[in-house]
Motif scaffolding. Structure first.
Motif, mmCIF file in Angstrom:
data_model
loop_
_atom_site.group_PDB
_atom_site.id
_atom_site.type_symbol
_atom_site.label_atom_id
_atom_site.label_comp_id
_atom_site.label_asym_id
_atom_site.label_seq_id
_atom_site.Cartn_x
_atom_site.Cartn_y
_atom_site.Cartn_z
ATOM 1 N N ASN A 194 7.055 -20.107 2.065
ATOM 2 C CA ASN A 194 6.310 -21.358 1.904
ATOM 3 C C ASN A 194 7.189 -22.518 1.477
ATOM 4 O O ASN A 194 6.934 -23.675 1.828
ATOM 5 N N TYR A 195 8.243 -22.227 0.699
ATOM 6 C CA TYR A 195 9.081 -23.302 0.164
ATOM 7 C C TYR A 195 10.498 -23.302 0.740
ATOM 8 O O TYR A 195 11.363 -24.021 0.252
ATOM 9 N N SER A 196 10.743 -22.502 1.774
ATOM 10 C CA SER A 196 12.064 -22.467 2.437
ATOM 11 C C SER A 196 13.190 -22.286 1.427
ATOM 12 O O SER A 196 14.191 -23.012 1.425
ATOM 13 N N ILE A 197 13.036 -21.307 0.576
ATOM 14 C CA ILE A 197 14.008 -21.042 -0.494
ATOM 15 C C ILE A 197 15.240 -20.347 0.067
ATOM 16 O O ILE A 197 15.145 -19.452 0.897
ATOM 17 N N ASP A 198 16.409 -20.779 -0.390
ATOM 18 C CA ASP A 198 17.679 -20.212 0.072
ATOM 19 C C ASP A 198 18.122 -19.014 -0.766
ATOM 20 O O ASP A 198 18.859 -18.150 -0.284
ATOM 21 N N GLY A 199 17.746 -18.995 -2.039
ATOM 22 C CA GLY A 199 18.196 -17.915 -2.906
ATOM 23 C C GLY A 199 17.381 -17.864 -4.179
ATOM 24 O O GLY A 199 16.655 -18.804 -4.518
ATOM 25 N N PHE A 208 2.163 -6.177 -5.380
ATOM 26 C CA PHE A 208 1.851 -7.586 -5.626
ATOM 27 C C PHE A 208 3.107 -8.427 -5.575
ATOM 28 O O PHE A 208 3.138 -9.476 -4.916
ATOM 29 N N PHE A 209 4.158 -7.997 -6.273
ATOM 30 C CA PHE A 209 5.371 -8.803 -6.346
ATOM 31 C C PHE A 209 6.091 -8.891 -4.998
ATOM 32 O O PHE A 209 6.690 -9.915 -4.669
ATOM 33 N N GLY A 249 14.255 -11.259 1.162
ATOM 34 C CA GLY A 249 15.035 -11.522 2.363
ATOM 35 C C GLY A 249 16.075 -12.617 2.221
ATOM 36 O O GLY A 249 16.582 -13.125 3.221
ATOM 37 N N VAL A 250 16.397 -13.016 0.979
ATOM 38 C CA VAL A 250 17.411 -14.041 0.741
ATOM 39 C C VAL A 250 18.375 -13.537 -0.331
ATOM 40 O O VAL A 250 18.168 -12.484 -0.944
ATOM 41 N N SER A 262 7.703 -12.722 -0.988
ATOM 42 C CA SER A 262 7.801 -13.020 0.434
ATOM 43 C C SER A 262 7.119 -14.348 0.770
ATOM 44 O O SER A 262 7.666 -15.185 1.502
ATOM 45 N N ASP A 263 5.930 -14.561 0.213
ATOM 46 C CA ASP A 263 5.206 -15.806 0.447
ATOM 47 C C ASP A 263 5.925 -16.999 -0.185
ATOM 48 O O ASP A 263 6.007 -18.081 0.416
ATOM 49 N N LEU A 264 6.434 -16.827 -1.390
ATOM 50 C CA LEU A 264 7.112 -17.924 -2.088
ATOM 51 C C LEU A 264 8.316 -18.414 -1.293
ATOM 52 O O LEU A 264 8.508 -19.614 -1.081
ATOM 53 N N VAL A 265 9.144 -17.480 -0.837
ATOM 54 C CA VAL A 265 10.348 -17.828 -0.072
ATOM 55 C C VAL A 265 9.970 -18.527 1.230
ATOM 56 O O VAL A 265 10.575 -19.533 1.610
#
Length: 379
Positions: free
Chosen positions: A84-89, A73-74, A111-112, A79-82
């Protein structure tokens, strides 16, 4: 950069009263959690991982991250959170409360850049001499304590900071991954300890910035250190906001202006000078001066700091737009008067402007030829 939590969820009530059916899916059943037990011994890693944080007002049910379904789940969630919101870190909460085997799959899925938080003063955490706790790096609290002791009056001592820097460089796999802070939502804000603006300005270039720090928030421990930002109307004229803005512009330019992209960020800092009140550090072409001398501290002369740049180089103090010419030996001198650094202004190219006096509490020197096209100090 986003703060995420996988160790626990929150419940407004005592541990014995948790209604799991009211929690968000998929964690809406007791079987997803460790049975309740309070952490009594923080040196017992099994207890740290399986027992609960929180108190009887707000309990923090501890998710059983050893379950394959939880791990799956996590991985999908992060993966989706990063994406969907273009997260850098990510700043990941309470990493030492989750078993080490969980983190590689989670980090790979993210992946960040991931920075793990551990409320611990032990500098050996995550070092080559200790078992790897986190794949990237810890937000090491011992570095926070060293900074606090170095810059907080009346007994601030730069020796503490110097020792910490030596230990970091000796122990850390890659110092470019470190997250250094003087404020976060788990600690009192720096102005809670001292109202001296000179010390705040001097400390800021060393650290990551926590939201509200640019507005000089002064809250004590949680929850007072989590003041909402919007009542400030996001002021951009405060001394700290201007100070941080210039430092960010300089850092970005320093990274982009090097012949090899990223060399500035990857270069280790070199200590050029240190005593009880002053620390001078060079990182690639940038020379930064840190001092724990506050306002009204009298006149201080630091003689001939060597190794700053090539002989004859012109260095610009980007926080004052003053200019220093490096002497034939590759050195220059500093004068601090009542807590305010003084540098010579032997040259003033067109477009030079002297910044507000409040910004004179800190110094950051950069070669004039590398500032071309930056818009900093008229270059």
């Amino acid at each position: 950069m986003v703060d995420v939590v996988v160790n626990h969820v929150g419940y407004a009530g005592a541990p014995e009263t948790v209604d799991y059916s009211g929690l968000a899916k998929p964690f809406d059943g007791a079987h997803w959690f460790h049975p309740y037990c309070p952490i009594r011994n923080y040196d017992n890693q099994t207890e740290v991982e399986q027992c609960w944080l929180g108190d009887h007002h707000v309990s923090l049910p501890d998710i059983n991250t050893r379950l394959p379904a939880v791990q799956s789940f996590f991985r999908h969630w992060i993966s989706d959170l990063v994406a969907n919101y273009s997260i850098d870190g990510l700043r990941i909460d309470t990493v030492k409360h989750v078993q080490k085997g969980f983190w590689k799959g989670f980090n790979d899925a993210a992946g960040v850049y991931c920075l793990g938080e551990a409320l611990h003063g032990d500098q050996t955490l995550g070092s080559p001499k200790a078992p790897l706790l986190f794949p990237h790096e810890l937000m090491r609290q011992y570095r926070y304590y060293a900074l606090l002791r170095a810059f907080t009056p009346p007994d601030g001592d730069m020796g503490e900071l110097v020792r910490m820097m030596w230990e970091v460089q000796a122990r850390c796999r890659d110092t470019s991954l470190l997250g250094t802070f003087s404020e976060n939502h788990d600690q009192p804000r720096f102005p809670h300890f001292t109202s001296d603006m000179a010390l705040q300005l001097r400390l800021t270039p060393y650290t990551l910035v926590y939201q509200g720090q640019e507005q000089h928030f002064r809250g004590s421990s949680d929850p007072s250190n989590r003041e909402p930002l919007w009542p400030t109307e996001y002021r951009t004229t405060t001394p700290l906001y201007q100070h941080i803005s210039i430092l960010n512009r300089l850092r970005r330019h320093a990274i982009l202006s090097q012949p090899s992209p990223g060399i500035h960020a990857r270069t280790r800092s070199i200590m050029l000078y240190a005593d009880r009140t002053t620390l001078v550090v060079r990182k690639a072409d940038l020379v930064a001066v840190y001092s724990n001398r506050g306002e009204g501290s009298g006149r201080r002369f630091v003689s001939r700091i060597a190794g700053v740049a090539a002989p004859g180089s012109t260095l610009v103090d980007v926080l004052r737009c003053g200019v220093e010419i490096v002497d034939a030996g590759g050195a220059f001198s500093l004068v601090v008067d009542s807590g305010l650094p003084k540098v010579s202004q032997k040259l003033q190219p067109p477009g030079f402007r002297v910044l507000t006096p409040t910004l004179r509490h800190a110094q950051a020197f950069y070669p004039a030829f590398r500032l071309q096209g930056s818009g900093i100090c008229g270059y």
